[in-house]
Design an enzyme around this catalytic site. Sequence first.
Site, PDB file in Angstrom:
ATOM      1  N   TYR A  72     -23.564   5.549  18.670  1.00 29.41           N
ATOM      2  CA  TYR A  72     -24.399   4.693  17.824  1.00 29.41           C
ATOM      3  C   TYR A  72     -24.585   5.324  16.447  1.00 29.41           C
ATOM      4  O   TYR A  72     -24.452   4.657  15.426  1.00 29.41           O
ATOM      5  CB  TYR A  72     -25.760   4.467  18.486  1.00 29.41           C
ATOM      6  N   PHE A 124     -15.201 -15.149  -6.009  1.00 30.33           N
ATOM      7  CA  PHE A 124     -14.770 -15.707  -4.727  1.00 30.33           C
ATOM      8  C   PHE A 124     -15.886 -16.584  -4.151  1.00 30.33           C
ATOM      9  O   PHE A 124     -17.051 -16.409  -4.477  1.00 30.33           O
ATOM     10  CB  PHE A 124     -14.440 -14.550  -3.773  1.00 30.33           C
ATOM     11  N   ASP A 125     -15.533 -17.527  -3.269  1.00 36.79           N
ATOM     12  CA  ASP A 125     -16.550 -18.499  -2.815  1.00 36.79           C
ATOM     13  C   ASP A 125     -17.757 -17.875  -2.115  1.00 36.79           C
ATOM     14  O   ASP A 125     -18.894 -18.256  -2.385  1.00 36.79           O
ATOM     15  CB  ASP A 125     -15.926 -19.625  -1.970  1.00 36.79           C
ATOM     16  N   ASP A 215     -14.899  -6.365  -6.675  1.00 36.11           N
ATOM     17  CA  ASP A 215     -14.711  -7.105  -5.423  1.00 36.11           C
ATOM     18  C   ASP A 215     -13.251  -6.870  -5.053  1.00 36.11           C
ATOM     19  O   ASP A 215     -12.338  -7.366  -5.708  1.00 36.11           O
ATOM     20  CB  ASP A 215     -15.027  -8.586  -5.667  1.00 36.11           C
ATOM     21  N   ALA A 217     -10.994  -7.038  -2.253  1.00 36.44           N
ATOM     22  CA  ALA A 217     -10.218  -7.486  -1.102  1.00 36.44           C
ATOM     23  C   ALA A 217      -8.716  -7.164  -1.218  1.00 36.44           C
ATOM     24  O   ALA A 217      -8.100  -6.712  -0.272  1.00 36.44           O
ATOM     25  CB  ALA A 217     -10.428  -8.973  -0.872  1.00 36.44           C
ATOM     26  N   LYS A 258      -8.248  -8.083   4.393  1.00 40.24           N
ATOM     27  CA  LYS A 258      -7.089  -8.329   3.536  1.00 40.24           C
ATOM     28  C   LYS A 258      -6.289  -7.033   3.420  1.00 40.24           C
ATOM     29  O   LYS A 258      -5.524  -6.716   4.326  1.00 40.24           O
ATOM     30  CB  LYS A 258      -7.534  -8.840   2.162  1.00 40.24           C
ATOM     31  N   HIS A 450     -16.924 -26.520   2.289  1.00 42.78           N
ATOM     32  CA  HIS A 450     -15.511 -26.676   2.674  1.00 42.78           C
ATOM     33  C   HIS A 450     -15.226 -26.276   4.113  1.00 42.78           C
ATOM     34  O   HIS A 450     -14.318 -26.795   4.732  1.00 42.78           O
ATOM     35  CB  HIS A 450     -14.595 -25.910   1.711  1.00 42.78           C
TER      36      HIS A 450
HETATM   37  C1  PLP Z   1     -12.198 -12.619   1.532  1.00 45.10           C
HETATM   38  C2  PLP Z   1     -12.910 -12.249   0.313  1.00 45.10           C
HETATM   39  C3  PLP Z   1     -14.291 -11.990   0.324  1.00 45.10           C
HETATM   40  C4  PLP Z   1     -15.147 -12.166   1.563  1.00 45.10           C
HETATM   41  O1  PLP Z   1     -14.715 -11.398   2.603  1.00 45.10           O
HETATM   42  P1  PLP Z   1     -14.806 -11.845   4.155  1.00 45.10           P
HETATM   43  O2  PLP Z   1     -14.238 -10.650   4.843  1.00 45.10           O
HETATM   44  O3  PLP Z   1     -14.023 -13.074   4.323  1.00 45.10           O
HETATM   45  O4  PLP Z   1     -16.250 -12.038   4.460  1.00 45.10           O
HETATM   46  C5  PLP Z   1     -14.874 -11.637  -0.864  1.00 45.10           C
HETATM   47  N1  PLP Z   1     -14.162 -11.545  -1.998  1.00 45.10           N
HETATM   48  C6  PLP Z   1     -12.847 -11.790  -2.042  1.00 45.10           C
HETATM   49  C7  PLP Z   1     -12.102 -11.670  -3.325  1.00 45.10           C
HETATM   50  C8  PLP Z   1     -12.176 -12.165  -0.890  1.00 45.10           C
HETATM   51  O5  PLP Z   1     -10.865 -12.448  -0.951  1.00 45.10           O
END
Ligand code: PLP
Length: 462
Positions: A72, A124-125, A215, A217, A258, A450
């Site tokens: 843990y 990103f969304d 950000d 990913a 990703k 969406h």
């Molecule tokens: C996928 C993504 C996120 C969110 O990540 P999740 O693992 O899907 O929660 C944030 N920013 C970007 C640029 C992404 O491609």
Amino acid sequence: MKLPYAEPYRMKMVEAIHTSTRNEREKWIAEANYNLFNLPSSRVYIDLLTDSGTGAMSDRQWAAMMTGDESYAGALSFYRLKEQVEKIFGFEYFLPTHQGRAAENVLFSALVKPGDIIPGNSHFDTTKGHIEYRRATAVDCTVKEANDTRLELPFKGNVDCNALEEVLRSHPRDKIPFVCLTITNNTSGGQPVSMANMREVSALSKKYGVPLLIDSARFAENAYFIKTREREYSDKTIKEIVAEMYSHADMMTMSAKKDGVVNIGGFVALRDRELFRKVSVFSIMFEGFITYGGMSGRDMDALAVGLDENTEFEQLHARISQVGYLGKKLDEYGIPYQRPSGGHAIFVDAKQVLTSVPKEQFIAQTLGIELYLEGGIRAVEIGAILADRDPATRENRYPQLELLRLAVPRRSYTDNHMNYIAAALKNIYDRRNAITTGYRITYEAPIMRHFTVELAPVTPKI
Ligand SMILES: *Cc1c(COP(=O)(O)O)cnc(C)c1O
């Protein structure tokens, strides 16, 4: 003759996928209320919905899973991942989370308050969702060239620094908690940000005393594009480039699904101890104790290996070349997409394909449904449904671009699958003028609609 690219791996295990008939798909898509997210995967032949968590792990990653320490507190898996994160990105403080949006949640809980402004390049969304949910505003400062899909430019994900400076200059410092730089720029078509642009964004942020968040990913794909498109970096390794990229940033959020090449996971990393302490409280509240966040020990070990493997040139070269191969097939058939082809996906320019469908009937979604009907291929709409309503006026936002994203999972499909996808799109392209109507919404959620939206054809097809 010049040898073509080929994958730096071979297959040790395969997974069956199934074809279907058009009649079956017509029934299934109606049952799914014309939302591709509602389809069980058994009803999809080639799944290009996302490259998130859908990649194939390597034997080294699977082996690492067996070494997972599920303690843990203070699990060794945590320390192995923390060490890898520090080695690759140079951040001393690190908090695992269950995925990228969870990283946004814990970090933004400490940083974002109502009325704040967060400038960036096509947030990103989920990032935008976490900003707007806190009654703050995301301001898009992406270079305007990104809106012309035919322009062939190396770094269409860049920030327009004049626009950014205008935002920074015209708001009090305490209204802007950070600048958010997304690499690669997913929403504008998987387009990269140049190192020169990162340097400039970082200098501007420093000038106005605002921290810079990356950000992250698809940070490794971005580094690949810097190496192959920005001349002074051609001799540097991906890992050297990544280290330089992050030397410009104060903190990062990461969706490890990703470029971490794992099925689940994410993290926050940063330099500031005080902020780390503040964010830790939210990690404990929303995710879990700070040494596992939302992740199991074995998942942290798989990620530590994934980060190491996927910051090697060969891996990235094979992947990005496969996406490029799909792009070249579409070129052969004259199908328009966001140029040049992106790192993780091809973004078909739906407005240029379905020229008769009105934007109020969701052009990219209509193309997505056609592609499913044609070949059992699942792509995703990056258009008016995703753009959602304006939080203040509740009016539909119609973005300049209506794109259908074909996201290619890492190490999962072959070039034969790419040929199949291109052929299905060609068939639609050949009969594009016969497609004149789209869909209307019959149900939508108040935010991030969406995922769960329900639709019906505008004129029922007989
Ligand atoms: C996928 C993504 C996120 C969110 O990540 P999740 O693992 O899907 O929660 C944030 N920013 C970007 C640029 C992404 O491609």
